[in-house]
Design a protein around this motif. Structure first.
Motif, PDB file in Angstrom:
ATOM      1  N   LEU A  45     -31.026  45.475  72.910  1.00 31.65           N
ATOM      2  CA  LEU A  45     -29.807  45.285  72.140  1.00 31.65           C
ATOM      3  C   LEU A  45     -29.955  45.949  70.782  1.00 31.65           C
ATOM      4  CD1 LEU A  45     -29.181  41.535  72.963  1.00 31.65           C
ATOM      5  CD2 LEU A  45     -27.567  43.368  73.412  1.00 31.65           C
ATOM      6  N   ASP A  61     -22.612  36.202  78.504  1.00 27.73           N
ATOM      7  CA  ASP A  61     -23.964  35.970  78.006  1.00 27.73           C
ATOM      8  C   ASP A  61     -24.801  37.239  78.158  1.00 27.73           C
ATOM      9  OD1 ASP A  61     -26.558  35.073  77.490  1.00 27.73           O
ATOM     10  OD2 ASP A  61     -26.488  33.461  78.970  1.00 27.73           O
ATOM     11  N   ALA A  62     -25.392  37.695  77.063  1.00 30.91           N
ATOM     12  CA  ALA A  62     -26.238  38.885  77.101  1.00 30.91           C
ATOM     13  C   ALA A  62     -27.669  38.563  77.538  1.00 30.91           C
ATOM     14  CB  ALA A  62     -26.260  39.559  75.729  1.00 30.91           C
ATOM     15  N   THR A  63     -27.976  37.277  77.785  1.00 30.16           N
ATOM     16  CA  THR A  63     -29.297  36.828  78.230  1.00 30.16           C
ATOM     17  C   THR A  63     -30.397  37.428  77.345  1.00 30.16           C
ATOM     18  OG1 THR A  63     -28.378  36.835  80.474  1.00 30.16           O
ATOM     19  CG2 THR A  63     -30.713  36.429  80.284  1.00 30.16           C
ATOM     20  N   ALA A  64     -30.311  37.146  76.062  1.00 30.99           N
ATOM     21  CA  ALA A  64     -31.224  37.732  75.078  1.00 30.99           C
ATOM     22  C   ALA A  64     -32.627  37.151  75.161  1.00 30.99           C
ATOM     23  CB  ALA A  64     -30.665  37.524  73.674  1.00 30.99           C
ATOM     24  N   GLY A  91     -31.590  42.400  76.339  1.00 27.26           N
ATOM     25  CA  GLY A  91     -30.564  41.667  77.069  1.00 27.26           C
ATOM     26  C   GLY A  91     -30.279  42.363  78.379  1.00 27.26           C
TER      27      GLY A  91
END
Length: 138
Positions: free
Chosen positions: A134, A60-63, A76
């Protein structure tokens, strides 16, 4: 830091209400298969085998999004994989995709090319450094 490359389809996907970059689950997975700008979904580019510290589907890039004037930044967190109990790889590419939509399933957004194949041996780590964002939309 590797440069971000975008696939051709994300702008079309935005117009078709496929992405919600603030709420959807954006993930990064590793591959040793060269992306092509016309690839559209995760299934178009083979993922490395899961195991030894790497989970299928990536991380998960935690956007999150923020806007300044007419520029939207999608941010992210850096993602780090550490090999444990064996090696991870080889891989050369870190690929960003949206894991939320079902039509199309797992649409691609962009990728980073690290220039040559990388294999992590037990105890070694690799970080996808996202820098300040990102990507941005202008």
């Amino acid at each position: 830091m590797a440069a971000f490359n975008k696939f051709e389809v994300p702008m079309e996907n935005l117009a078709e209400k496929v992405h919600d970059f603030d709420l959807d689950l954006l993930k990064i997975y590793l591959s040793n298969t060269a992306p092509v700008a016309t690839n559209q979904v995760k299934a178009d580019i083979a993922e490395i085998a899961a195991g030894n510290g790497y989970t299928a589907g990536g991380a998960d890039a935690t956007a999150a999004t923020s806007r300044t004037g007419g520029t939207l930044s999608v941010t992210g967190v850096d993602i780090t994989w550490t090999a444990s109990g064996g090696s991870i790889g080889p891989f050369r590419y870190a690929i960003l995709y949206n894991d939320t939509p079902t039509t199309p399933t797992d649409p691609l957004i962009g990728w980073w090319d690290y220039g040559s194949s990388i294999t992590l041996n037990t105890g070694e780590s690799f970080t996808v450094d996202l820098g300040t964002s990102l990507f941005t939309l202008v």
